[in-house]
Design an enzyme around this catalytic site. Sequence first.
Site, short mmCIF file in Angstrom:
data_model
loop_
_atom_site.label_atom_id
_atom_site.label_comp_id
_atom_site.label_asym_id
_atom_site.label_seq_id
_atom_site.Cartn_x
_atom_site.Cartn_y
_atom_site.Cartn_z
N LYS A 33 4.52 15.42 57.80
CA LYS A 33 5.29 15.07 58.35
C LYS A 33 5.30 15.42 59.97
CE LYS A 33 8.32 19.02 57.72
NZ LYS A 33 10.17 19.27 57.54
N TYR A 265 7.76 26.21 90.90
CA TYR A 265 9.03 25.51 90.95
C TYR A 265 9.85 26.93 91.64
CZ TYR A 265 8.00 20.26 90.73
OH TYR A 265 7.52 19.59 90.56
C1 LIG Z 1 9.03 20.64 56.37
C2 LIG Z 1 9.57 20.91 54.80
C3 LIG Z 1 8.82 21.29 53.99
C4 LIG Z 1 7.82 22.27 54.61
O1 LIG Z 1 8.19 23.82 55.67
P1 LIG Z 1 6.78 24.57 55.44
O2 LIG Z 1 8.35 25.73 55.74
O3 LIG Z 1 5.92 23.69 56.88
O4 LIG Z 1 6.83 25.26 54.53
C5 LIG Z 1 9.29 21.82 53.08
N1 LIG Z 1 10.67 20.80 51.97
C6 LIG Z 1 10.57 20.12 52.84
C7 LIG Z 1 11.79 19.13 52.42
C8 LIG Z 1 10.39 20.01 54.57
O5 LIG Z 1 11.37 19.18 55.12
#
Ligand SMILES: *Cc1c(COP(=O)(O)O)cnc(C)c1O
Length: 374
Positions: A33, A265
């Site tokens: 993702k 800044y």
């Molecule tokens: C993002 C996500 C993961 C992965 O989590 P990590 O801590 O990066 O391993 C697993 N399951 C779901 C549902 C997620 O949204």
Amino acid sequence: MSRASAEINLSAIADNLKFIKSKTNAQVLAVVKADAYGHGLLPVARAAQDAGADWLGTALLEEAITLRNGGITKPIIAWLTPVGEDFKAAINLDIDLSISSTELLNEIVLAGKSVKKIPRVHIEVDTGMSRGGVGDDWQIFLEKLSISAKNNEINIVGIWSHFARADEPDEGMNKEQLNVFEDRINSAAAAGIKAELIHIANSAASLTSKAAHKSIIRWGIGLYGLSPDINNLGDSKSLYLKPAMRLKAKLHLVKAVKAGVSVGYGGTAAAKSDTKLGVVTLGYADGVPRNANNLAGVFVDGKRAPLIGRVSMDQFVVDLGINSLAKTGDEVIVFGDGSSGEYTIDEWAKASGTINYEIVTRIGPRVPRIYPRE
Ligand SMILES: *Cc1c(COP(=O)(O)O)cnc(C)c1O
């Protein structure tokens, strides 16, 4: 090299996938993702698939569609699909969907009927995090679900949940969540619903709790070679993970300044002595946190040069030191795996009061991802 780039080491991605494969009997789902945590969706998904990932997982449906259209053949789940998405396209492309409400169930059933295909779904249950997943209305939901299942309106492939505190392995809540999960699975079975696959483990649970592995582990941050929690679980190196992203930029300008001049800044910092400053060609519009402090910086001329003053939209300034040989146009390493002395992603996270996840996912679209061959 252009102004800036993020070099992605795909063999590190493959190694991080193979590493966790060797530690579990469960199937491994590569979580890609958010543009593969900023590393580039398709190149990472292909590398993960080639290295043995059994599944790919995304939050958004459009990410899942991009994967399928990009030639990914392994099963794909998209788990954050609000009502109103293009579920017909998803079903036609054999993308597994997650369901956590009656509204979503109804919509996915309708979409399946209209494309004359039975949707493959995973039921998300809330086991204590109080975020996604069916909550206290589980029994009511279950009645509707079992009717849809009996009528062959859906194919329930999986039941899943998510941990709130898996990065604290000794935390009692993890056991409680597993108990609630078992309970939900049993009550589903009693209602005639037997899912082939159950899954709850993220990277932290994959690394710390065999009991949580179940049928599939969802390997996210670990795939990118980063620790789910450096304080509780140790850093990448101690976990045998290889950070895959290296961020580079250039010195737009090098200039000598006198002790006491204020920088940036708000005049929040001043040169402590006569020194040389370097103007780096990346800013918060590229995902460099505006509130990063001088515990981060860049690596140039064989040395670390700490940040000085506030990060601007397109640039930030580093203190090169009076004796630096760095010059206008030189390339700098903003972060990498630390092996040449550069700052790490974890150091940038600490300097910005955040976590490594946020550092990598926020590197913006203005920064090209490049995939050097070894
Ligand atoms: C993002 C996500 C993961 C992965 O989590 P990590 O801590 O990066 O391993 C697993 N399951 C779901 C549902 C997620 O949204």
